[in-house]
Structures are given as structure tokens and as C-alpha cells.
Design a protein around this motif. Sequence first.
Motif, PDB file in Angstrom:
ATOM      1  N   GLU A  42       0.826  -1.200   0.000  1.00  0.00           N
ATOM      2  CA  GLU A  42       0.000   0.000   0.000  1.00  0.00           C
ATOM      3  C   GLU A  42       0.868   1.261   0.000  1.00  0.00           C
ATOM      4  O   GLU A  42       0.467   2.314  -0.470  1.00  0.00           O
ATOM      5  CB  GLU A  42      -0.922  -0.027   1.221  1.00  0.00           C
ATOM      6  CG  GLU A  42      -2.251   0.683   1.014  1.00  0.00           C
ATOM      7  CD  GLU A  42      -2.163   2.180   1.207  1.00  0.00           C
ATOM      8  OE1 GLU A  42      -2.980   2.905   0.622  1.00  0.00           O
ATOM      9  OE2 GLU A  42      -1.269   2.624   1.951  1.00  0.00           O
ATOM     10  N   GLU A  43       2.080   1.124   0.527  1.00  0.00           N
ATOM     11  CA  GLU A  43       3.014   2.258   0.514  1.00  0.00           C
ATOM     12  C   GLU A  43       3.820   2.309  -0.786  1.00  0.00           C
ATOM     13  O   GLU A  43       4.705   3.138  -0.941  1.00  0.00           O
ATOM     14  CB  GLU A  43       3.984   2.144   1.703  1.00  0.00           C
ATOM     15  CG  GLU A  43       3.294   2.311   3.044  1.00  0.00           C
ATOM     16  CD  GLU A  43       4.233   2.067   4.227  1.00  0.00           C
ATOM     17  OE1 GLU A  43       5.464   1.993   4.047  1.00  0.00           O
ATOM     18  OE2 GLU A  43       3.709   1.946   5.349  1.00  0.00           O
ATOM     19  N   GLY A  44       3.546   1.370  -1.675  1.00  0.00           N
ATOM     20  CA  GLY A  44       4.255   1.356  -2.962  1.00  0.00           C
ATOM     21  C   GLY A  44       5.550   0.570  -2.924  1.00  0.00           C
ATOM     22  O   GLY A  44       6.331   0.577  -3.876  1.00  0.00           O
ATOM     23  N   ILE A  45       5.779  -0.125  -1.817  1.00  0.00           N
ATOM     24  CA  ILE A  45       7.025  -0.904  -1.661  1.00  0.00           C
ATOM     25  C   ILE A  45       6.761  -2.371  -1.996  1.00  0.00           C
ATOM     26  O   ILE A  45       5.806  -2.970  -1.479  1.00  0.00           O
ATOM     27  CB  ILE A  45       7.557  -0.777  -0.217  1.00  0.00           C
ATOM     28  CG1 ILE A  45       7.943   0.683   0.074  1.00  0.00           C
ATOM     29  CG2 ILE A  45       8.737  -1.712   0.024  1.00  0.00           C
ATOM     30  CD1 ILE A  45       8.309   0.940   1.527  1.00  0.00           C
ATOM     31  N   GLY A  46       7.610  -2.943  -2.851  1.00  0.00           N
ATOM     32  CA  GLY A  46       7.497  -4.372  -3.149  1.00  0.00           C
ATOM     33  C   GLY A  46       7.336  -4.645  -4.627  1.00  0.00           C
ATOM     34  O   GLY A  46       6.568  -3.975  -5.318  1.00  0.00           O
ATOM     35  N   ASP A  47       8.092  -5.633  -5.121  1.00  0.00           N
ATOM     36  CA  ASP A  47       8.066  -5.983  -6.550  1.00  0.00           C
ATOM     37  C   ASP A  47       7.689  -7.437  -6.781  1.00  0.00           C
ATOM     38  O   ASP A  47       7.396  -7.838  -7.898  1.00  0.00           O
ATOM     39  CB  ASP A  47       9.438  -5.688  -7.165  1.00  0.00           C
ATOM     40  CG  ASP A  47       9.810  -4.232  -6.964  1.00  0.00           C
ATOM     41  OD1 ASP A  47       9.286  -3.389  -7.697  1.00  0.00           O
ATOM     42  OD2 ASP A  47      10.583  -3.922  -6.029  1.00  0.00           O
ATOM     43  N   THR A  48       7.746  -8.231  -5.722  1.00  0.00           N
ATOM     44  CA  THR A  48       7.333  -9.632  -5.799  1.00  0.00           C
ATOM     45  C   THR A  48       6.995 -10.068  -4.385  1.00  0.00           C
ATOM     46  O   THR A  48       7.434  -9.437  -3.420  1.00  0.00           O
ATOM     47  CB  THR A  48       8.443 -10.519  -6.401  1.00  0.00           C
ATOM     48  OG1 THR A  48       7.998 -11.880  -6.451  1.00  0.00           O
ATOM     49  CG2 THR A  48       9.736 -10.464  -5.607  1.00  0.00           C
ATOM     50  N   LEU A  49       6.191 -11.118  -4.255  1.00  0.00           N
ATOM     51  CA  LEU A  49       5.841 -11.548  -2.914  1.00  0.00           C
ATOM     52  C   LEU A  49       5.658 -13.048  -2.813  1.00  0.00           C
ATOM     53  O   LEU A  49       5.335 -13.703  -3.800  1.00  0.00           O
ATOM     54  CB  LEU A  49       4.569 -10.848  -2.428  1.00  0.00           C
ATOM     55  CG  LEU A  49       3.271 -11.161  -3.144  1.00  0.00           C
ATOM     56  CD1 LEU A  49       2.174 -11.441  -2.150  1.00  0.00           C
ATOM     57  CD2 LEU A  49       2.886  -9.983  -4.005  1.00  0.00           C
ATOM     58  N   ARG A  50       5.926 -13.496  -1.602  1.00  0.00           N
ATOM     59  CA  ARG A  50       5.591 -14.886  -1.272  1.00  0.00           C
ATOM     60  C   ARG A  50       4.915 -14.891   0.095  1.00  0.00           C
ATOM     61  O   ARG A  50       5.413 -14.268   1.030  1.00  0.00           O
ATOM     62  CB  ARG A  50       6.845 -15.745  -1.199  1.00  0.00           C
ATOM     63  CG  ARG A  50       6.469 -17.188  -0.902  1.00  0.00           C
ATOM     64  CD  ARG A  50       7.507 -17.977  -0.177  1.00  0.00           C
ATOM     65  NE  ARG A  50       6.954 -19.273   0.210  1.00  0.00           N
ATOM     66  CZ  ARG A  50       7.563 -20.116   1.001  1.00  0.00           C
ATOM     67  NH1 ARG A  50       8.746 -19.849   1.471  1.00  0.00           N
ATOM     68  NH2 ARG A  50       6.991 -21.252   1.333  1.00  0.00           N
ATOM     69  N   CYS A  51       3.766 -15.551   0.184  1.00  0.00           N
ATOM     70  CA  CYS A  51       3.099 -15.710   1.477  1.00  0.00           C
ATOM     71  C   CYS A  51       3.550 -17.044   2.028  1.00  0.00           C
ATOM     72  O   CYS A  51       3.138 -18.079   1.518  1.00  0.00           O
ATOM     73  CB  CYS A  51       1.584 -15.754   1.305  1.00  0.00           C
ATOM     74  SG  CYS A  51       0.950 -14.226   0.683  1.00  0.00           S
ATOM     75  N   SER A  52       4.392 -17.033   3.038  1.00  0.00           N
ATOM     76  CA  SER A  52       4.870 -18.310   3.601  1.00  0.00           C
ATOM     77  C   SER A  52       3.820 -18.891   4.528  1.00  0.00           C
ATOM     78  O   SER A  52       3.655 -18.411   5.647  1.00  0.00           O
ATOM     79  CB  SER A  52       6.146 -18.088   4.407  1.00  0.00           C
ATOM     80  OG  SER A  52       7.087 -17.379   3.671  1.00  0.00           O
ATOM     81  N   LEU A  53       3.111 -19.889   4.059  1.00  0.00           N
ATOM     82  CA  LEU A  53       2.079 -20.509   4.895  1.00  0.00           C
ATOM     83  C   LEU A  53       2.386 -21.986   5.078  1.00  0.00           C
ATOM     84  O   LEU A  53       2.844 -22.636   4.130  1.00  0.00           O
ATOM     85  CB  LEU A  53       0.701 -20.368   4.233  1.00  0.00           C
ATOM     86  CG  LEU A  53       0.229 -18.948   3.925  1.00  0.00           C
ATOM     87  CD1 LEU A  53      -1.083 -18.988   3.145  1.00  0.00           C
ATOM     88  CD2 LEU A  53       0.033 -18.150   5.214  1.00  0.00           C
ATOM     89  N   THR A  54       2.146 -22.487   6.253  1.00  0.00           N
ATOM     90  CA  THR A  54       2.354 -23.912   6.488  1.00  0.00           C
ATOM     91  C   THR A  54       1.275 -24.687   5.732  1.00  0.00           C
ATOM     92  O   THR A  54       0.109 -24.323   5.788  1.00  0.00           O
ATOM     93  CB  THR A  54       2.242 -24.210   8.002  1.00  0.00           C
ATOM     94  OG1 THR A  54       3.053 -23.267   8.698  1.00  0.00           O
ATOM     95  CG2 THR A  54       2.689 -25.623   8.327  1.00  0.00           C
ATOM     96  N   GLY A  55       1.690 -25.717   5.001  1.00  0.00           N
ATOM     97  CA  GLY A  55       0.700 -26.549   4.310  1.00  0.00           C
ATOM     98  C   GLY A  55       0.740 -26.410   2.804  1.00  0.00           C
ATOM     99  O   GLY A  55       1.778 -26.070   2.231  1.00  0.00           O
ATOM    100  N   ASP A  56      -0.400 -26.654   2.169  1.00  0.00           N
ATOM    101  CA  ASP A  56      -0.516 -26.656   0.707  1.00  0.00           C
ATOM    102  C   ASP A  56      -0.025 -25.337   0.106  1.00  0.00           C
ATOM    103  O   ASP A  56      -0.585 -24.267   0.370  1.00  0.00           O
ATOM    104  CB  ASP A  56      -2.006 -26.886   0.364  1.00  0.00           C
ATOM    105  CG  ASP A  56      -2.266 -26.851  -1.139  1.00  0.00           C
ATOM    106  OD1 ASP A  56      -1.302 -26.759  -1.916  1.00  0.00           O
ATOM    107  OD2 ASP A  56      -3.455 -26.912  -1.513  1.00  0.00           O
ATOM    108  N   SER A  57       1.029 -25.418  -0.728  1.00  0.00           N
ATOM    109  CA  SER A  57       1.608 -24.162  -1.221  1.00  0.00           C
ATOM    110  C   SER A  57       0.744 -23.456  -2.269  1.00  0.00           C
ATOM    111  O   SER A  57       0.930 -22.271  -2.514  1.00  0.00           O
ATOM    112  CB  SER A  57       3.044 -24.361  -1.717  1.00  0.00           C
ATOM    113  OG  SER A  57       3.156 -25.544  -2.426  1.00  0.00           O
TER     114      SER A  57
END
Length: 364
Positions: free
Chosen positions: A227-242
Motif C-alpha cells: 500500500e506504501e508502494g514498496i514491493g516488486d514480488t511476494l511470497r506468502c509463507s504458509l504452512t501446508g498446501d503451497s
Amino acid sequence: MLRPIVRRESRPVKIRDLVMGGGHSILVQSMTTTDTRDVEATVKQSQKLEAVGCELVRVAVLNMDAATLLGEIKKKIKIPLVADIHFDHRLALEAIRQGVDKLRLNPGNITDRAKIEEVVKAAKAREIPIRVGVNSGSLPKDLLVKHEGPTPEAMLEAGLREIEILEDNGFFDIVISLKSTDVRVMIESYRLMAKRVKYPLHLGVTEAGAGDTGIARSALGIGTLLEEGIGDTLRCSLTGDSTREVKVAYDILAALHIRWKGIQYTACPTCGRIGINLEKIVTEVQKRLEGVDTPLRVSLIGCVVNGPGEALHSNVGLVGADKAGTIYVDGKPLKRVPENQIVDELVKTVMAYEEKKKPQEAKA
Ligand code: SF4
């Protein structure tokens, strides 16, 4: 009026046919949970991730056996393959030889400058980028002492120190991540780094956890920065089914009006006014429409308090009442059906809408 999100300027970094940073689409990535030595299982999981919209897939490279199989895995998948390297720089060298598309190095556990330089030279020769992946759980010991723990300043310094080695070797295809389990530390670390360098930032809350907790932490950390305009790629690290990581990543991007894939649902929490079994309807409709990729808005609301208003901002809407539901299209009532026909009629209406709209965009 909503103020637009102004993206932080970053250097574009090429990863095969993708570009990360430089104002390009914010890329969604994930990681396999298989033993990388099991090529078949790793390929199968990568393909599943690919099918739900994952754009880069990272695999753990635990030992030389895994490293030597990376070429075989790469041949069988379409999206770029990222090798996740810790402790042993020779695994990075082998991964590069195997033709991976990107490397992740952890500055906390490969600390010998000569070894890092060897990897940098090989990556430069093959024109593949390196992510400097700082993690709060594996920061260099001297920085933990200096900063009295895994603080944002310690994370920043760990990243900058590694970046300096890469830059000293004329290497600039750099991506940075500063993942912490603590959402506030994570947010602040990225903010500090965003002010210091122009490289693309890979966002993530590390080991965010299972279920609702992991989703809440990831959405908060990643979402605040986006929302602040920061970030070019992301990964949500969640336990379980990727594949769930990918779906949540798109939900975060869609909630911020950044990127949108598939159906965005609005559903009311239900209350004493409810006249239908909305929870069951929502579950069934979402399941049956899982494969729809076209960006659409569907609102599923239990009564007339908010139903017609939500339908007005949706492509397809449902307003429940007295064991029946009215289906709306583009804000206008289309038909009223008994409760036992709601799911079938909704699915039919959405499919017909998708067919008509392809490949146009959904209502903004
Ligand atoms: S839309 Fe109606 S049923 Fe749903 S929570 Fe609001 S008042 Fe209750």
C-alpha cells in the motif's frame, strides 16, 4: 477519491522472460514443499503452483544430490526455477551449472567473501539474478550482538553488507528480501532498505504460520508495504498446501487493487436477519467456480440490507431472503430462485458472464 498507490522506483531485473521491478507487475511466487531429490513430486507440485498462477517457483537445495537434479526439474516446468541455497556455496555453483533462473543466497550462513564472489562470478557469466535473502532467524552473529537482536537495523545491515560484495564484483541483478517472523520488524526493515537502494524487493513474512494466523500476518506485513508502494514480488509463507500461498497472494494484491486474477468475492458474515444458508452457498459456489481466471466481482449477501448495494458494484450478485435468492447481473435483478436452486443458477450466471466478458476487464 482514493489516492493512487505510487510504486517505489526500482531497477528492473530480468529473470528469463520475466521482469521484476522497474514498475513491472508485482510477481507472485511460492516454494515447493517436496524433497527436491524427488524430481517427479517436485515437478508435479511446481505444475500445480503454475496452474493457480504462481510465476516463479523456488526449490530447496539441501545437498549436492538435489543440486544435480535441478536441470531435470527445470526442463519439465514452464515458470522460472529459483534455487534456494544455504550454508554451502558449492550448491549454488552447481545450481548455476544446472541452468536455474535465479538464486537465493542467505547472507547469514554463507559468509566467506571469497566463496560469495565465486558464486557472483558464475551468476554474472550466466546472467542470472541473485536474491539476497535476509532472514531474522539466521542473521550473522556479529550483527545480532551489535544490534542486540534481530532488529530492523540488523536486517538492513545484513542486506547492505551482502549487496556491497555483489556490487564490488560488478553485479547489479540483485533482489532483496528482509523476512522476519515479527510483522513490525519486517515492515520497518523493508522501509529502511527501500530508502537505501534501488533494487527490487521481494516481500514476505517468514514462517508466518498455519491457517488464519499465517494469512493475517502475511496480509498485514505484505499489504502494508504494498500500500506504501514498496514491493516488486511476494511470497506468502504458509504452512501446508503451497497453492494456498498463491491464492492468498492474489487476494492481497486484489484487495489493494494492484493485480487481479479470478473471482473476487464479497460475502456477508451473516446475522439474525439471514433467510438462507449463505455459508453453504458461498462454499459451494467458490468450489464450483475455482477454475475461473477472468477477473470478476461476485457478491453473495444474505439480505436486502446490503445486498442490492453490493450487487450494484458487482458483475454478478445474490441477495438472499426467505428461503430464496435474487440473482443480479451488473446491479440489475435478473431472476428470483428458490434456495435449492441458488448455487446452480449462480454458477450458470457467472459462467455465462465470463464467456461474454472474456477477455475484457471486470468492473473497476
Ligand atoms: S447483509 Fe443482512 S444478513 Fe448479512 S450480515 Fe448484513 S444484515 Fe445480516
